[in-house]
Design an enzyme around this catalytic site. Structure first.
Site, mmCIF file in Angstrom:
data_model
loop_
_atom_site.group_PDB
_atom_site.id
_atom_site.type_symbol
_atom_site.label_atom_id
_atom_site.label_comp_id
_atom_site.label_asym_id
_atom_site.label_seq_id
_atom_site.Cartn_x
_atom_site.Cartn_y
_atom_site.Cartn_z
ATOM 1 N N LYS A 193 46.060 44.182 39.594
ATOM 2 C CA LYS A 193 45.852 43.012 38.737
ATOM 3 C C LYS A 193 44.541 43.130 37.949
ATOM 4 C CE LYS A 193 48.617 40.184 41.867
ATOM 5 N NZ LYS A 193 48.714 38.953 42.670
ATOM 6 N N TYR A 228 57.631 37.165 37.826
ATOM 7 C CA TYR A 228 57.398 36.120 38.832
ATOM 8 C C TYR A 228 58.458 35.016 38.776
ATOM 9 C CZ TYR A 228 52.763 37.877 40.201
ATOM 10 O OH TYR A 228 51.727 38.623 40.707
ATOM 11 N N PHE A 281 51.549 27.287 41.373
ATOM 12 C CA PHE A 281 50.634 28.315 40.893
ATOM 13 C C PHE A 281 51.255 29.212 39.820
ATOM 14 C CE2 PHE A 281 52.689 29.842 44.781
ATOM 15 C CZ PHE A 281 53.246 31.039 44.355
ATOM 16 N N ARG A 306 53.848 47.526 51.329
ATOM 17 C CA ARG A 306 53.592 46.119 51.697
ATOM 18 C C ARG A 306 52.557 46.046 52.816
ATOM 19 N NH1 ARG A 306 55.011 41.637 48.765
ATOM 20 N NH2 ARG A 306 55.644 40.408 50.556
ATOM 21 N N THR A 353 49.407 38.347 51.658
ATOM 22 C CA THR A 353 49.157 37.805 50.312
ATOM 23 C C THR A 353 47.806 37.103 50.230
ATOM 24 O OG1 THR A 353 51.525 37.506 50.017
ATOM 25 C CG2 THR A 353 50.111 36.275 48.524
ATOM 26 N N ARG A 396 43.894 44.401 50.658
ATOM 27 C CA ARG A 396 43.369 43.036 50.523
ATOM 28 C C ARG A 396 42.377 42.706 51.633
ATOM 29 N NH1 ARG A 396 49.440 41.212 49.402
ATOM 30 N NH2 ARG A 396 49.479 41.205 47.127
ATOM 31 N N ASN A 407 44.071 38.498 44.516
ATOM 32 C CA ASN A 407 44.354 39.341 45.686
ATOM 33 C C ASN A 407 44.599 40.797 45.294
ATOM 34 O OD1 ASN A 407 46.845 38.982 44.559
ATOM 35 N ND2 ASN A 407 47.829 38.125 46.371
ATOM 36 N N HIS A 452 49.855 43.435 43.429
ATOM 37 C CA HIS A 452 51.187 42.915 43.744
ATOM 38 C C HIS A 452 51.997 44.092 44.247
ATOM 39 C CE1 HIS A 452 55.172 41.157 43.343
ATOM 40 N NE2 HIS A 452 55.513 42.340 42.862
ATOM 41 N N GLU A 491 62.013 44.917 39.668
ATOM 42 C CA GLU A 491 60.668 44.999 39.085
ATOM 43 C C GLU A 491 60.438 46.353 38.398
ATOM 44 O OE1 GLU A 491 58.120 43.970 42.374
ATOM 45 O OE2 GLU A 491 58.906 41.923 42.456
HETATM 46 P P1 CMP Z 1 51.739 38.272 44.418
HETATM 47 O O1 CMP Z 1 52.140 39.129 45.566
HETATM 48 O O2 CMP Z 1 51.445 38.942 43.136
HETATM 49 O O3 CMP Z 1 52.893 37.178 44.190
HETATM 50 C C1 CMP Z 1 52.637 35.902 43.625
HETATM 51 C C2 CMP Z 1 51.170 35.664 43.423
HETATM 52 O O4 CMP Z 1 50.794 34.323 43.170
HETATM 53 C C3 CMP Z 1 50.447 36.049 44.690
HETATM 54 O O5 CMP Z 1 50.458 37.445 44.845
HETATM 55 C C4 CMP Z 1 49.098 35.379 44.494
HETATM 56 O O6 CMP Z 1 48.193 36.187 43.773
HETATM 57 C C5 CMP Z 1 49.441 34.166 43.624
HETATM 58 N N1 CMP Z 1 49.320 32.910 44.377
HETATM 59 C C6 CMP Z 1 48.465 31.917 44.096
HETATM 60 N N2 CMP Z 1 48.610 30.909 44.975
HETATM 61 C C7 CMP Z 1 49.588 31.279 45.836
HETATM 62 C C8 CMP Z 1 50.211 30.640 46.962
HETATM 63 N N3 CMP Z 1 49.827 29.450 47.384
HETATM 64 N N4 CMP Z 1 51.176 31.325 47.610
HETATM 65 C C9 CMP Z 1 51.592 32.543 47.183
HETATM 66 N N5 CMP Z 1 51.034 33.184 46.118
HETATM 67 C C10 CMP Z 1 50.048 32.554 45.449
#
Ligand code: CMP
Length: 147
Positions: free
Chosen positions: A20, A60, A68, A96, A102, A113, A123, A126, A137
């Site tokens: 990111k 997404y 979010f 993963r 996450t 992370r 974070n 992805h 994807e």
């Molecule tokens: P990612 O794995 O890229 O998938 C969705 C992204 O939304 C996640 O990582 C986070 O960076 C972001 N995000 C922000 N708030 C939340 C939340 N409450 N739960 C999950 N993802 C979130």
């Protein structure tokens, strides 16, 4: 069959990783790709890009109703990102696990992370959640295919 049975059958897979904008800004492209290659996974696609909002919204799509959604889409288009296709044995699950939970506060030390991030909003990476998501994807980010 051994005592452990066939719990982890060998599957040759390709998965998607996005570094990111925060990861690119913090000069972590090398650190993250180093970890992936050190695990004996193969980088089969790699590009530094400024993502289109429409691409990120499609990426997404499953989060469209989440509070979010708009902020994560804005964030992903706020600066350059790196898209990686990663191939190897059970790469979806392996990646993963390497990326960690996450929420970085819940991510185990030793994961990307858990070692390098602090907030869920940034974070750093992805990664595809399962093989179906990976196929979807990869088609989105690497429509030209991977190596
Ligand atoms: P990612 O794995 O890229 O998938 C969705 C992204 O939304 C996640 O990582 C986070 O960076 C972001 N995000 C922000 N708030 C939340 C939340 N409450 N739960 C999950 N993802 C979130």
């Amino acid at each position: 069959m051994g005592e452990l049975g066939n719990l982890n059958p060998i599957l040759m897979e390709t998965t998607l990783v996005l570094i990111k904008p925060g990861g690119v800004q913090r000069n972590l492209i090398g650190e993250i790709t180093r970890r992936i290659e050190a695990r004996d996974l193969r980088i089969s696609g790699l590009k530094l890009i400024r993502a289109e909002l429409a691409t990120v919204e499609e990426h997404y799509a499953e989060h469209r109703e989440r509070p979010f959604f708009a902020s994560v889409c804005d964030y992903l288009t706020s600066g350059p990102i790196v898209a990686l296709a990663v191939s190897g044995t059970n790469s979806v699950k392996a990646i993963r696990a390497m990326m960690g939970a996450t929420n970085p506060l819940e991510a185990t030390p030793g994961t990307v992370r858990g070692d390098l991030a602090l907030t869920i909003d940034d974070n750093l990476v992805h990664s595809s959640s399962d093989p179906e998501a990976a196929a979807r994807e990869l088609a989105l980010w690497f429509p030209e295919g991977t190596f």
